[in-house]
Enzyme design. Structure first.
Site, PDB file in Angstrom:
ATOM      1  N   GLU A 197      -2.062  -9.003   3.975  1.00 15.50           N
ATOM      2  CA  GLU A 197      -2.053  -9.484   5.362  1.00 15.50           C
ATOM      3  C   GLU A 197      -3.438  -9.711   5.944  1.00 15.50           C
ATOM      4  OE1 GLU A 197      -1.875  -4.919   5.690  1.00 15.50           O
ATOM      5  OE2 GLU A 197      -1.263  -6.493   4.291  1.00 15.50           O
ATOM      6  N   ASP A 219       0.300 -14.013  30.307  1.00 11.04           N
ATOM      7  CA  ASP A 219       1.668 -13.538  30.101  1.00 11.04           C
ATOM      8  C   ASP A 219       2.561 -13.809  31.307  1.00 11.04           C
ATOM      9  OD1 ASP A 219       0.661 -12.629  27.699  1.00 11.04           O
ATOM     10  OD2 ASP A 219       0.383 -10.578  28.398  1.00 11.04           O
ATOM     11  N   SER A 220       2.109 -13.423  32.502  1.00  9.71           N
ATOM     12  CA  SER A 220       2.952 -13.637  33.685  1.00  9.71           C
ATOM     13  C   SER A 220       3.119 -15.119  33.977  1.00  9.71           C
ATOM     14  CB  SER A 220       2.382 -12.902  34.908  1.00  9.71           C
ATOM     15  OG  SER A 220       1.192 -13.503  35.377  1.00  9.71           O
ATOM     16  N   CYS A 252       0.839  -1.208   0.000  1.00  9.74           N
ATOM     17  CA  CYS A 252       0.000   0.000   0.000  1.00  9.74           C
ATOM     18  C   CYS A 252       0.875   1.259   0.000  1.00  9.74           C
ATOM     19  CB  CYS A 252      -0.989  -0.042   1.169  1.00  9.74           C
ATOM     20  SG  CYS A 252      -2.363   1.123   0.974  1.00  9.74           S
ATOM     21  N   HIS A 284      -3.740  -5.188   0.339  1.00 15.15           N
ATOM     22  CA  HIS A 284      -3.267  -5.645   1.654  1.00 15.15           C
ATOM     23  C   HIS A 284      -3.284  -7.174   1.724  1.00 15.15           C
ATOM     24  CE1 HIS A 284      -2.941  -1.803   3.827  1.00 15.15           C
ATOM     25  NE2 HIS A 284      -3.882  -1.398   2.982  1.00 15.15           N
TER      26      HIS A 284
END
Length: 509
Positions: free
Chosen positions: A170, A226-227, A81, A168
């Protein structure tokens, strides 16, 4: 050293999605700002470079650009793009305002003799989103795609391995996009599918062992994805040198604190300190109704409790934190180091003398989950729903009390249980109960009641940035409603939130 693709960020809304698509091909990539110098890019030694889209025009004032020397590095480049238009502009092509703007699904004709479109049908559908277009490709470039209104929908200079696409690839609305991405990575850049979560975990565990040596570490464990993954990875590297501090503020979902303790203390044999601090947090929240004030109080009190417990442990050198790649990208910091000096990350005090271990800082959320499964963390924990740091305090509108928490906790547990029984867990991004601080008149038995209203919220989404309200079957909603009214004391009315994001947010506060 692993092969690397650089994604140059020009401010487009899909930039992280581009990076994720590259990683899905088994190729490691990093996002860098367009202001990165050529010298820094050379130091990274990329095997491929991708220019993202962006909201600007190549002719605008202060428009993002970069050094033309990037095209002389003998590294394949793919412009998407705005990145496509910038390539054309810098190399002598002509970019102009499109006579007809293209937004949304568009039919495109591809030259599938090009390496970029090998194995792809000539007539395809793609996703366009542009007001400028390439009127003339630069000298030495061949046009390899067009639409009815866009004469240069893709271009290539095969000899220099420079490629540009106006659409695009993606996004899901370009069905051939991932095949095209694989062609660029494998056939043009010469890369292989070698980036896996198993190899990442193995490398990172060895790296942590080397960095930490025989020193001690602490981790603030919330039970979130995450933790949890960060803690387990570090534990596999250094074992009992790690102590996890789990601050139970009394604002968790039903049985959640016990589950966290059981999984990590018994399942992984971790040093885990559980601090039961409900009274302390509720005391600080007494009389407070404003949601931002509630968040601030909870955040500050968490820091104090964590600091007190850390101080009891003696000589601690490292703090483990579950920072992930989107946090790094959004803060604009470098991505290469697994360790850096601690500086008020996550709101922790400046004077805590730790170095920071961030084992997940190179990973997107879906990759974190994949690593979690590689490490043997239970599936239900790895795939748990997003849950706000302030917990149920922002699902109780108005003042937070123990009685209100009990109502929303029990209602939420019933809702989650019935969603699971209906087999809808994987179809709904997030679902929960909320107590909107509304009481209403009802009749139970032969008596008038004046009780709480419980709101149910369920949304579908792919990333949480936007969402639609979930169309849960009526019979499931009906069962949830009847169970909550009958089983949760003090509730006589259930409402279902049918608002999308935007205009609403997913959480009510």
């Amino acid at each position: 050293m692993r092969d690397l693709v650089l994604v140059v960020d020009f401010g487009g809304q899909y930039n992280q999605l581009i990076a994720r698509r590259v990683r899905e091909c088994g190729v490691y990539c990093e996002i860098i700002p367009y202001t990165y110098s050529i010298e820094k890019i050379k130091e990274k030694n990329p095997k491929g470079i991708i220019f993202t889209g962006g909201p600007n025009s190549v002719y605008g004032e202060n428009t993002p650009t970069l050094d033309k020397e990037i095209f002389n590095l003998n590294v394949p480049v793919l412009g998407i793009c705005y990145g496509d238009q910038l390539m054309a502009h810098l190399l002598g092509g002509k970019v102009d305002t499109a006579p007809v703007r293209e937004y949304g699904k568009t039919n495109v004709t591809l030259d599938n003799s090009s390496k970029l479109f090998a194995g792809i049908e000539a007539d395809e559908t793609c996703w366009m989103s542009h007001t400028d277009y390439i009127a003339e490709a630069p000298e030495g470039f061949k046009i390899i795609a067009h639409t009815d209104v866009c004469p240069v929908a893709a271009m290539e200079n095969e000899e220099r391995r420079l490629y540009g696409v106006q659409f695009h690839p993606e996004v899901e609305h370009t069905p051939f996009g991932q095949n095209m991405m694989r062609n660029f990575l494998y056939n043009i850049c010469g890369l292989e599918n070698s980036w896996s979560m198993a190899s990442f975990a193995e490398e990172k565990i060895a790296e942590i062992k080397k960095i930490v040596g025989d020193k001690k570490l602490i981790c603030a464990l919330s039970g979130g994805v995450d933790s949890s993954v960060a803690a387990v990875m570090v534990h596999k590297a250094v074992g009992k040198q790690l102590t996890c501090i789990f601050v139970d503020h009394g604002l968790l979902r039903k049985d959640e604190g016990d589950q966290v303790e059981k999984i990590f203390k018994e399942g992984f044999d971790m040093n885990l300190i559980r601090v039961n601090a409900q009274d302390r947090f509720l005391g600080k929240l007494k009389g407070v109704s404003d949601p931002e004030t509630k968040r601030k109080i909870i955040g500050e009190e968490f820091i104090r409790v964590f600091e007190e417990e850390a101080g009891k442990l003696g000589d601690i050198k490292f703090l483990v934190q579950g920072t992930i790649y989107p946090d790094v990208v959004e803060s604009g910091t470098d991505t290469s180091a697994v360790i850096k000096s601690h500086h008020n990350v996550g709101g922790l005090p400046e004077d805590m003398e730790f170095s920071l271990i961030e084992p997940l800082r190179e990973l997107f959320k879906d990759e974190v989950r994949a690593v979690g499964e590689e490490l043997g963390i239970p599936h239900h924990l790895v795939w748990r729903q997003p849950f706000p740091g302030p917990g149920l305090a922002i699902r109780v509108l108005g003042e937070v009390t123990e009685d209100k928490l009990e109502v929303v906790r029990e209602a939420d547990a019933i809702f989650r249980e019935e969603i699971a029984l209906a087999g809808l867990e994987s179809e709904i991004w997030q679902y929960f109960a909320v107590l909107p601080n509304i009481q209403s008149v009802g009749v139970m038995g032969d008596e008038r009641t004046y009780c709480h209203t419980v709101g149910l919220r369920a949304v579908t989404s792919s990333d949480g940035m936007t969402s639609n309200w979930a169309h849960i079957p009526y019979e499931v909603i009906d069962k949830v409603s009847r169970r909550i009214v009958n089983e949760v004391k003090g509730v006589n009315r259930i409402v279902y939130d049918v608002t999308s994001k935007p205009p609403a947010t997913i959480e009510w506060e």
